[in-house]
Design a protein around this motif. Structure first.
Motif, PDB file in Angstrom:
ATOM      1  N   ARG A 202      24.958  50.694 116.589  1.00 13.34           N
ATOM      2  CA  ARG A 202      24.902  49.129 117.091  1.00 13.34           C
ATOM      3  C   ARG A 202      23.946  48.969 118.326  1.00 13.34           C
ATOM      4  O   ARG A 202      23.458  47.840 118.215  1.00 13.34           O
ATOM      5  CB  ARG A 202      26.350  48.664 117.226  1.00 13.34           C
ATOM      6  CG  ARG A 202      27.257  48.797 116.069  1.00 13.34           C
ATOM      7  CD  ARG A 202      28.637  48.626 116.380  1.00 13.34           C
ATOM      8  NE  ARG A 202      29.418  48.063 115.392  1.00 13.34           N
ATOM      9  CZ  ARG A 202      30.807  48.014 115.353  1.00 13.34           C
ATOM     10  NH1 ARG A 202      31.460  48.450 116.409  1.00 13.34           N
ATOM     11  NH2 ARG A 202      31.469  47.509 114.214  1.00 13.34           N
ATOM     12  N   GLU A 206      21.571  45.963 116.695  1.00 13.46           N
ATOM     13  CA  GLU A 206      22.513  44.775 116.884  1.00 13.46           C
ATOM     14  C   GLU A 206      21.907  43.704 118.072  1.00 13.46           C
ATOM     15  O   GLU A 206      21.408  44.475 118.945  1.00 13.46           O
ATOM     16  CB  GLU A 206      23.759  44.826 116.916  1.00 13.46           C
ATOM     17  CG  GLU A 206      24.677  45.639 115.902  1.00 13.46           C
ATOM     18  CD  GLU A 206      25.024  44.702 115.059  1.00 13.46           C
ATOM     19  OE1 GLU A 206      24.736  43.350 114.856  1.00 13.46           O
ATOM     20  OE2 GLU A 206      25.756  45.231 113.902  1.00 13.46           O
ATOM     21  N   PRO A 209      25.508  44.293 120.887  1.00 12.98           N
ATOM     22  CA  PRO A 209      26.088  45.361 120.511  1.00 12.98           C
ATOM     23  C   PRO A 209      27.789  45.204 120.344  1.00 12.98           C
ATOM     24  O   PRO A 209      28.501  45.689 119.341  1.00 12.98           O
ATOM     25  CB  PRO A 209      25.856  46.711 121.368  1.00 12.98           C
ATOM     26  CG  PRO A 209      24.325  46.402 121.790  1.00 12.98           C
ATOM     27  CD  PRO A 209      24.526  44.715 121.980  1.00 12.98           C
ATOM     28  N   PRO A 212      28.972  42.665 117.168  1.00 11.92           N
ATOM     29  CA  PRO A 212      28.146  43.165 116.168  1.00 11.92           C
ATOM     30  C   PRO A 212      28.062  41.995 114.749  1.00 11.92           C
ATOM     31  O   PRO A 212      29.134  41.515 114.517  1.00 11.92           O
ATOM     32  CB  PRO A 212      28.638  44.519 115.683  1.00 11.92           C
ATOM     33  CG  PRO A 212      30.158  44.459 115.796  1.00 11.92           C
ATOM     34  CD  PRO A 212      30.096  43.650 117.229  1.00 11.92           C
TER      35      PRO A 212
END
Length: 228
Positions: A202, A206, A209, A212
């Motif tokens: 992530r 992402e 993070p 997500p």
């Protein structure tokens, strides 16, 4: 013939492992320090590495980190008994398995066969499939990941975990499922491994993070990839 590199400074242990592995039909190379190990890996085609953490010149964690910069060779790390921190760090760096010393040689042989089998399966199943979910693209055959066109560096296991989830969007996997499919059934007692890898993935793919949008959590169950 499958070629295995043993990296350990305990010469008596290495001698015994060499004998056992050769009896199983493996070709064996040996190194007694981290720097020599890296030289052998650069000069030879290695199919699997047995890597001790406590090594002279360069420790096993540093060796693992260097290997994972450009190679996906399976790695089984040897750790001191009860050193859970070393196990987790090794897995984060991309090790495929670990075994605590002292260990039973038959168990190590079983781990070797399992890792080689899993690696072969991961390299063949859906290897040509490309997953695209803006801004993410995962190329299975090249084992490459990009976000907004920029390459993302993942460890071998981070890639395997992400690719498994992305190939089956919407399917919820328990931690136990993921341990079995990505690492092997002997990791059932260490569920933290999955959480650590999901967190690290992530952080790399992402936008936010801790909020997500790609790898999602099914609370009380496990993880899944967004449907698209």
């Amino acid at each position: 013939m499958t070629r295995i590199l043993i990296v350990d400074d305990e010469k008596f242990l290495v001698k015994g492992l060499c004998h056992s592995l050769k009896q199983e039909g493996y070709e064996v190379l040996t190194a007694y320090d981290g720097l020599t190990a890296l030289e052998l890996i650069e000069e030879n085609q290695i199919d699997l590495i047995i890597l001790d953490i406590m090594l002279p010149k360069m420790n096993g964690l540093e060796v693992c980190r260097e290997i994972r910069k450009n190679k996906e060779t399976p790695i089984i790390m040897l750790t001191a008994k009860g050193e859970d921190v070393d196990k987790i760090i090794g897995l984060e760096l991309g090790a495929d398995d670990y075994l605590a010393k002292p260990f039973n040689t038959r168990e190590l042989l079983a781990r070797i066969k399992a890792v080689l089998k899993r690696t072969k399966a991961n390299n063949s199943n859906d290897k040509d499939k490309v997953v695209r979910v803006k801004p993410l693209e995962i190329n299975g055959s090249r084992r490459k990941v990009t976000v907004d066109g920029q390459p993302v560096e993942l460890t071998s296991k981070e890639f395997d975990l992400l690719y498994l989830l992305a190939r089956h969007p919407g399917r919820v996997y328990t931690r136990e499922n993921l341990l079995d499919l990505v690492w092997g059934s002997h990791y059932y007692s260490d569920l933290r491994t999955v959480d650590v890898h999901v967190r690290r993935i992530r952080e790399k793919i992402e936008k936010v993070p801790n909020k997500p949008e790609l790898i999602l959590t099914k609370w009380g169950v496990g993880y899944y990839f967004k449907e698209f």
